[in-house]
Motif scaffolding. Structure first.
Motif, PDB file in Angstrom:
ATOM      1  N   GLY A   1     -31.282 -43.535 -24.009  1.00 17.61           N
ATOM      2  CA  GLY A   1     -32.525 -44.297 -24.665  1.00 17.61           C
ATOM      3  C   GLY A   1     -32.505 -44.284 -26.147  1.00 17.61           C
ATOM      4  O   GLY A   1     -33.516 -44.766 -26.677  1.00 17.61           O
ATOM      5  N   LYS A   2     -31.611 -43.714 -26.857  1.00 19.86           N
ATOM      6  CA  LYS A   2     -31.560 -43.709 -28.409  1.00 19.86           C
ATOM      7  C   LYS A   2     -30.627 -44.617 -28.956  1.00 19.86           C
ATOM      8  O   LYS A   2     -29.432 -44.733 -28.158  1.00 19.86           O
ATOM      9  CB  LYS A   2     -31.525 -42.400 -28.777  1.00 19.86           C
ATOM     10  CG  LYS A   2     -32.629 -41.396 -28.382  1.00 19.86           C
ATOM     11  CD  LYS A   2     -32.928 -40.364 -29.508  1.00 19.86           C
ATOM     12  CE  LYS A   2     -34.113 -39.629 -29.416  1.00 19.86           C
ATOM     13  NZ  LYS A   2     -34.495 -38.751 -30.445  1.00 19.86           N
ATOM     14  N   ALA A   3     -30.689 -44.962 -30.318  1.00 17.48           N
ATOM     15  CA  ALA A   3     -29.557 -45.698 -31.014  1.00 17.48           C
ATOM     16  C   ALA A   3     -28.290 -44.596 -31.096  1.00 17.48           C
ATOM     17  O   ALA A   3     -28.627 -43.508 -31.520  1.00 17.48           O
ATOM     18  CB  ALA A   3     -30.180 -46.193 -32.263  1.00 17.48           C
ATOM     19  N   PRO A   4     -27.084 -45.171 -30.779  1.00 20.85           N
ATOM     20  CA  PRO A   4     -26.033 -44.538 -31.388  1.00 20.85           C
ATOM     21  C   PRO A   4     -26.013 -43.887 -32.836  1.00 20.85           C
ATOM     22  O   PRO A   4     -26.681 -44.799 -33.739  1.00 20.85           O
ATOM     23  CB  PRO A   4     -24.734 -45.251 -31.035  1.00 20.85           C
ATOM     24  CG  PRO A   4     -25.294 -45.961 -29.835  1.00 20.85           C
ATOM     25  CD  PRO A   4     -26.730 -46.316 -30.193  1.00 20.85           C
TER      26      PRO A   4
ATOM     27  N   GLN B   1     -23.175 -52.722 -24.319  1.00 25.27           N
ATOM     28  CA  GLN B   1     -22.604 -51.492 -23.593  1.00 25.27           C
ATOM     29  C   GLN B   1     -23.296 -51.792 -22.043  1.00 25.27           C
ATOM     30  O   GLN B   1     -24.545 -51.930 -21.734  1.00 25.27           O
ATOM     31  CB  GLN B   1     -23.324 -50.190 -23.785  1.00 25.27           C
ATOM     32  CG  GLN B   1     -22.948 -48.800 -22.989  1.00 25.27           C
ATOM     33  CD  GLN B   1     -23.462 -47.827 -23.601  1.00 25.27           C
ATOM     34  OE1 GLN B   1     -24.635 -47.674 -24.064  1.00 25.27           O
ATOM     35  NE2 GLN B   1     -22.675 -46.459 -23.628  1.00 25.27           N
TER      36      GLN B   1
ATOM     37  N   TRP C   1     -27.503 -48.218 -36.068  1.00 26.23           N
ATOM     38  CA  TRP C   1     -27.832 -49.139 -34.864  1.00 26.23           C
ATOM     39  C   TRP C   1     -29.352 -49.395 -34.251  1.00 26.23           C
ATOM     40  O   TRP C   1     -29.943 -48.562 -34.897  1.00 26.23           O
ATOM     41  CB  TRP C   1     -26.962 -48.280 -33.806  1.00 26.23           C
ATOM     42  CG  TRP C   1     -25.526 -47.981 -33.780  1.00 26.23           C
ATOM     43  CD1 TRP C   1     -25.166 -47.270 -35.003  1.00 26.23           C
ATOM     44  CD2 TRP C   1     -24.645 -48.370 -33.018  1.00 26.23           C
ATOM     45  NE1 TRP C   1     -23.716 -47.523 -34.524  1.00 26.23           N
ATOM     46  CE2 TRP C   1     -23.102 -47.863 -33.535  1.00 26.23           C
ATOM     47  CE3 TRP C   1     -24.402 -49.082 -31.725  1.00 26.23           C
ATOM     48  CZ2 TRP C   1     -21.931 -48.108 -32.710  1.00 26.23           C
ATOM     49  CZ3 TRP C   1     -23.363 -49.170 -30.971  1.00 26.23           C
ATOM     50  CH2 TRP C   1     -21.964 -48.825 -31.477  1.00 26.23           C
ATOM     51  N   GLY C   2     -29.509 -50.282 -33.856  1.00 28.29           N
ATOM     52  CA  GLY C   2     -30.737 -50.512 -33.037  1.00 28.29           C
ATOM     53  C   GLY C   2     -30.733 -49.883 -31.857  1.00 28.29           C
ATOM     54  O   GLY C   2     -29.924 -49.152 -31.476  1.00 28.29           O
ATOM     55  N   GLN C   3     -32.043 -49.923 -31.351  1.00 24.54           N
ATOM     56  CA  GLN C   3     -32.387 -49.101 -29.825  1.00 24.54           C
ATOM     57  C   GLN C   3     -31.705 -49.928 -28.727  1.00 24.54           C
ATOM     58  O   GLN C   3     -31.509 -49.420 -27.858  1.00 24.54           O
ATOM     59  CB  GLN C   3     -33.884 -48.995 -29.526  1.00 24.54           C
ATOM     60  CG  GLN C   3     -34.584 -48.212 -30.609  1.00 24.54           C
ATOM     61  CD  GLN C   3     -34.482 -46.688 -30.163  1.00 24.54           C
ATOM     62  OE1 GLN C   3     -33.570 -46.016 -29.639  1.00 24.54           O
ATOM     63  NE2 GLN C   3     -35.407 -45.845 -30.903  1.00 24.54           N
TER      64      GLN C   3
ATOM     65  N   TRP D   1     -17.411 -53.883 -28.811  1.00 26.40           N
ATOM     66  CA  TRP D   1     -17.940 -54.547 -30.144  1.00 26.40           C
ATOM     67  C   TRP D   1     -18.016 -56.276 -29.675  1.00 26.40           C
ATOM     68  O   TRP D   1     -16.837 -56.583 -28.864  1.00 26.40           O
ATOM     69  CB  TRP D   1     -16.799 -54.447 -31.140  1.00 26.40           C
ATOM     70  CG  TRP D   1     -16.858 -55.219 -32.174  1.00 26.40           C
ATOM     71  CD1 TRP D   1     -17.698 -55.279 -33.156  1.00 26.40           C
ATOM     72  CD2 TRP D   1     -16.273 -56.483 -32.620  1.00 26.40           C
ATOM     73  NE1 TRP D   1     -17.586 -56.405 -33.968  1.00 26.40           N
ATOM     74  CE2 TRP D   1     -16.712 -57.295 -33.665  1.00 26.40           C
ATOM     75  CE3 TRP D   1     -15.096 -57.383 -31.834  1.00 26.40           C
ATOM     76  CZ2 TRP D   1     -16.272 -58.344 -34.219  1.00 26.40           C
ATOM     77  CZ3 TRP D   1     -14.693 -58.395 -32.288  1.00 26.40           C
ATOM     78  CH2 TRP D   1     -15.350 -58.992 -33.432  1.00 26.40           C
TER      79      TRP D   1
ATOM     80  N   VAL E   1     -22.800 -55.061 -30.887  1.00 23.64           N
ATOM     81  CA  VAL E   1     -22.143 -54.356 -29.798  1.00 23.64           C
ATOM     82  C   VAL E   1     -22.731 -54.139 -28.608  1.00 23.64           C
ATOM     83  O   VAL E   1     -24.017 -54.027 -28.814  1.00 23.64           O
ATOM     84  CB  VAL E   1     -21.938 -52.735 -30.492  1.00 23.64           C
ATOM     85  CG1 VAL E   1     -20.984 -51.771 -29.561  1.00 23.64           C
ATOM     86  CG2 VAL E   1     -21.005 -52.994 -31.930  1.00 23.64           C
TER      87      VAL E   1
ATOM     88  N   PHE F   1     -13.597 -48.856 -28.721  1.00 23.62           N
ATOM     89  CA  PHE F   1     -14.013 -47.702 -28.719  1.00 23.62           C
ATOM     90  C   PHE F   1     -13.341 -46.637 -27.634  1.00 23.62           C
ATOM     91  O   PHE F   1     -12.586 -47.486 -26.607  1.00 23.62           O
ATOM     92  CB  PHE F   1     -15.410 -47.533 -28.201  1.00 23.62           C
ATOM     93  CG  PHE F   1     -16.409 -48.319 -29.076  1.00 23.62           C
ATOM     94  CD1 PHE F   1     -16.526 -49.854 -29.377  1.00 23.62           C
ATOM     95  CD2 PHE F   1     -17.198 -47.376 -30.037  1.00 23.62           C
ATOM     96  CE1 PHE F   1     -17.467 -50.296 -30.399  1.00 23.62           C
ATOM     97  CE2 PHE F   1     -18.110 -48.083 -30.903  1.00 23.62           C
ATOM     98  CZ  PHE F   1     -17.998 -49.369 -31.031  1.00 23.62           C
TER      99      PHE F   1
ATOM    100  N   PRO G   1      -9.870 -56.802 -32.398  1.00 25.08           N
ATOM    101  CA  PRO G   1     -11.304 -56.196 -32.283  1.00 25.08           C
ATOM    102  C   PRO G   1     -11.466 -54.504 -32.634  1.00 25.08           C
ATOM    103  O   PRO G   1     -10.513 -53.923 -32.143  1.00 25.08           O
ATOM    104  CB  PRO G   1     -11.672 -56.634 -31.114  1.00 25.08           C
ATOM    105  CG  PRO G   1     -10.454 -56.370 -30.109  1.00 25.08           C
ATOM    106  CD  PRO G   1      -9.286 -56.912 -30.918  1.00 25.08           C
ATOM    107  N   ALA G   2     -12.443 -54.308 -32.961  1.00 21.09           N
ATOM    108  CA  ALA G   2     -12.723 -52.819 -33.198  1.00 21.09           C
ATOM    109  C   ALA G   2     -12.986 -52.244 -31.730  1.00 21.09           C
ATOM    110  O   ALA G   2     -13.639 -53.015 -30.817  1.00 21.09           O
ATOM    111  CB  ALA G   2     -14.163 -52.730 -33.884  1.00 21.09           C
TER     112      ALA G   2
ATOM    113  N   TYR H   1     -26.634 -54.047 -28.878  1.00 26.38           N
ATOM    114  CA  TYR H   1     -27.117 -53.425 -29.980  1.00 26.38           C
ATOM    115  C   TYR H   1     -26.844 -54.264 -31.270  1.00 26.38           C
ATOM    116  O   TYR H   1     -25.864 -54.555 -31.580  1.00 26.38           O
ATOM    117  CB  TYR H   1     -26.225 -51.961 -30.300  1.00 26.38           C
ATOM    118  CG  TYR H   1     -26.692 -50.992 -29.132  1.00 26.38           C
ATOM    119  CD1 TYR H   1     -25.804 -50.845 -27.966  1.00 26.38           C
ATOM    120  CD2 TYR H   1     -27.881 -50.078 -29.142  1.00 26.38           C
ATOM    121  CE1 TYR H   1     -26.000 -50.117 -26.891  1.00 26.38           C
ATOM    122  CE2 TYR H   1     -28.087 -49.244 -28.151  1.00 26.38           C
ATOM    123  CZ  TYR H   1     -27.289 -49.134 -26.994  1.00 26.38           C
ATOM    124  OH  TYR H   1     -27.444 -48.249 -25.919  1.00 26.38           O
TER     125      TYR H   1
END
Lengths: 107, 121
Positions: A41-44, B39, B111-113, B47, B37, A98, A95-96, B95
């Motif tokens: 629920g938070k921004a990374p 998820q 980053w945004g929420q 990305w 980005v 993860f 691309p980047a 994001y």
């Protein structure tokens, strides 16, 4: 695309533990490796960039190392607020990409 | 304090369009490259797209190329993502992300929420 593989996928640890997460790239990426913390629920949040540089405002109990294809993120002494999911990310090529993430849970 | 606030998400049918917006504050917006980005819930980070400070340098993930368009309005400190021909596999949290550089260093320092986009009939 460059594949990033983290290990372990999850771990259980206690407050005060020294913890290490590893990240391996499928090809050479020099030191173009970043680490992020993500809480539900938070921004990374960016922790480490360029493999070992601590992002401004981030606790010095986090450290990063490595070059080439193998990298580590280390917590010198795990704190309650550190329980989260951690991602590595390569910034060497587009691309980047993860890693799949490492979930750090309370033992 | 840097803030990135996304809006425009929601439920949309396959094949339809949606436009995401990101309002930035707390930094000089036109000094930095910006990204989107995404998820998938419960999955990893992907990305999606990048845009340099002056909009000259643009990039997309292969999965969205030809369907998504990134843009920015530096006068309004805003970033956008126009998403067309949406598919079920585009369902994700999106994001808005700030780069550490003016061109894309792919070092995502704020980053945004996030905003949820659900593509379903």
């Amino acid at each position: 695309d460059i594949q990033m593989t983290q290990s372990p996928s999850s771990l259980s640890a206690s407050v005060g533990d020294r913890v290490t997460i590893t990240c391996r790239a499928s090809q050479y990426i020099s030191n173009y490796l970043n680490w992020y913390q993500h809480k539900p629920g938070k921004a990374p949040e960016l922790l480490i960039y360029a493999a070992s540089s601590l992002q401004s405002g981030v606790s010095s109990r986090f450290s990063g190392s490595g070059s080439g294809t193998d990298f580590t993120l280390t917590f010198s002494s795990l704190q309650p607020e550190d329980f989260a999911t951690y991602y590595c990310q390569q910034s060497y090529d587009t691309p980047a990409t993860f890693g799949q993430g490492t979930k750090v849970e309370i033992k | 304090e840097v803030q990135l606030v996304e809006s425009g998400g929601g439920l949309v049918q396959p094949g339809r369009s949606l436009r995401l917006s990101c309002a930035a504050s707390g930094f000089t917006f036109d000094d930095y490259a910006m990204h989107w980005v995404r998820q998938v819930p419960g999955k990893g980070l992907e990305w999606v797209s990048r845009l340099s400070w002056n909009s000259y340098n643009i990039g997309y993930a292969d999965s969205v190329k030809g369907r998504f368009t990134i843009s920015r309005d530096n006068a309004k400190s805003s970033l956008y993502l126009q998403m067309n021909s949406l598919r079920a596999e585009d369902t994700a949290f999106y994001y808005c992300v700030k780069d550490k550089g003016s061109e894309s260093k792919y070092q995502f320092d704020y980053w945004g929420q996030g905003v949820l986009v659900t593509v379903s009939s």
